[in-house]
Design a protein around this motif. Sequence first.
Motif, short mmCIF file in Angstrom:
data_model
loop_
_atom_site.label_atom_id
_atom_site.label_comp_id
_atom_site.label_asym_id
_atom_site.label_seq_id
_atom_site.Cartn_x
_atom_site.Cartn_y
_atom_site.Cartn_z
N LYS A 1 1.02 -1.20 -0.45
CA LYS A 1 -0.14 -0.55 0.21
C LYS A 1 0.74 1.19 -0.18
O LYS A 1 0.52 2.37 -0.51
CB LYS A 1 -1.00 -0.08 1.15
CG LYS A 1 -2.30 1.09 1.25
CD LYS A 1 -2.85 0.71 0.31
CE LYS A 1 -4.39 1.87 0.32
NZ LYS A 1 -5.12 1.80 -0.92
N ARG B 1 -2.76 -1.32 -5.84
CA ARG B 1 -3.95 -1.96 -5.04
C ARG B 1 -3.88 -2.90 -4.26
O ARG B 1 -2.89 -4.19 -5.10
CB ARG B 1 -4.41 -1.98 -6.56
CG ARG B 1 -6.88 -1.89 -5.87
CD ARG B 1 -6.99 -2.26 -7.34
NE ARG B 1 -6.85 -2.71 -7.96
CZ ARG B 1 -7.96 -2.97 -8.68
NH1 ARG B 1 -9.07 -2.80 -8.36
NH2 ARG B 1 -7.87 -3.78 -9.86
N VAL B 2 -4.42 -3.26 -3.23
CA VAL B 2 -4.12 -4.54 -2.25
C VAL B 2 -5.16 -4.75 -2.16
O VAL B 2 -5.62 -4.58 -1.37
CB VAL B 2 -3.44 -4.11 -1.06
CG1 VAL B 2 -2.60 -5.11 -0.67
CG2 VAL B 2 -1.81 -3.35 -1.25
N GLY C 1 -4.65 -1.31 5.58
CA GLY C 1 -4.49 -0.43 4.46
C GLY C 1 -4.95 -1.32 2.77
O GLY C 1 -4.90 -0.78 2.34
N ASP D 1 -6.74 -2.69 0.14
CA ASP D 1 -8.29 -1.74 -0.05
C ASP D 1 -9.32 -2.55 -0.60
O ASP D 1 -10.51 -2.19 -0.56
CB ASP D 1 -7.77 -1.84 -1.81
CG ASP D 1 -6.80 -0.65 -2.25
OD1 ASP D 1 -6.93 0.38 -2.66
OD2 ASP D 1 -5.64 -1.26 -2.26
#
Length: 320
Positions: free
Chosen positions: A176, A181-182, A199, A201
């Motif tokens: 992140k 984009r995790v 964090g 997504d």
Amino acid sequence: MFAVYAAEPNPENPLDALRVGERPEPEVPDGWVTVSVRAGSLNMHDLWTLRGVGIKPDRFPMILGCDGAGVLDDGTEVVIHSVIGDTSHGDETFDPKRSLLTERYQGTFADKVVVPARNVLPKPASLSFAEAACMGTAWLTAYRMIFTRSGMRPGQTMLVQGASGGVSTALVTLGKAAGMRVWVTGRTEEKRALAMSLGADAAFESGARLPERADAVFETVGKATWAHTMKSVKPGGAVVVSGSTSGPDPSADLQRLFFMQIRVVGSTMGNKEELADLLAFCDLKGLRPAIGTELPMTDAKDGFEQMLAGETAGKIVFTR
């Protein structure tokens, strides 16, 4: 001196081999230094040591603990680099005779540990000893997986299989911070919620169909998630593997591998330079490891029981 150690290998009941008590103080070879340990973090590697995996029987008793942070005799606060190997060819992780602490040399769950002088790095003032003790194995492994082995670029999508272990939580936080984009998968709502709080997504149930395929999938689980991993990576994407906690022998799915031109990349720990960069990155970005449990070393058995039961919510740290 006080130590947490494996008395002998016990493949069936690893915790029966765990001891908390006294061990002889270490001798200090030429070129090595003594670190008075302030904190050490628990890794799956410690459970494997209790089982006798990756260590010869004549190495027992063995003080456990790959990771640690502490103080040198002159008062310098340091983080320990756990990989001990020959650097004459560049990267010690490629030395076939390399070892981690607890394989050939005594580990960090003790009042003192001795390591080669090159294996200590200055601890950033912004990190506590407990936080710094998480860096040398789990976080270094995650750093190398993303920044050295995956080939990912900011803006791309990464999938982390498993949401709550030490490497997994590090992958989420580092990915992140680097602009990825995790996405993560997790077996329980609590584990998925932890990843989101760090964090991520999006978080999905294990094996769930994803909205789209990921540019890279990060594997530490192995057999239980491999089929899902192979279905979840884009054509030409990468699968980066640093562990196989559920088993090392899944179906390779070779037809999908060659037809989709998937890259499968192995990754092991990291070198000293990567650890230095990781520490600088955390200091610069204000990144901190997720510590789920912090215990005095005298209560180490409780932490080992949590890990064996899979009840992790970030790193388990022991302090002195």
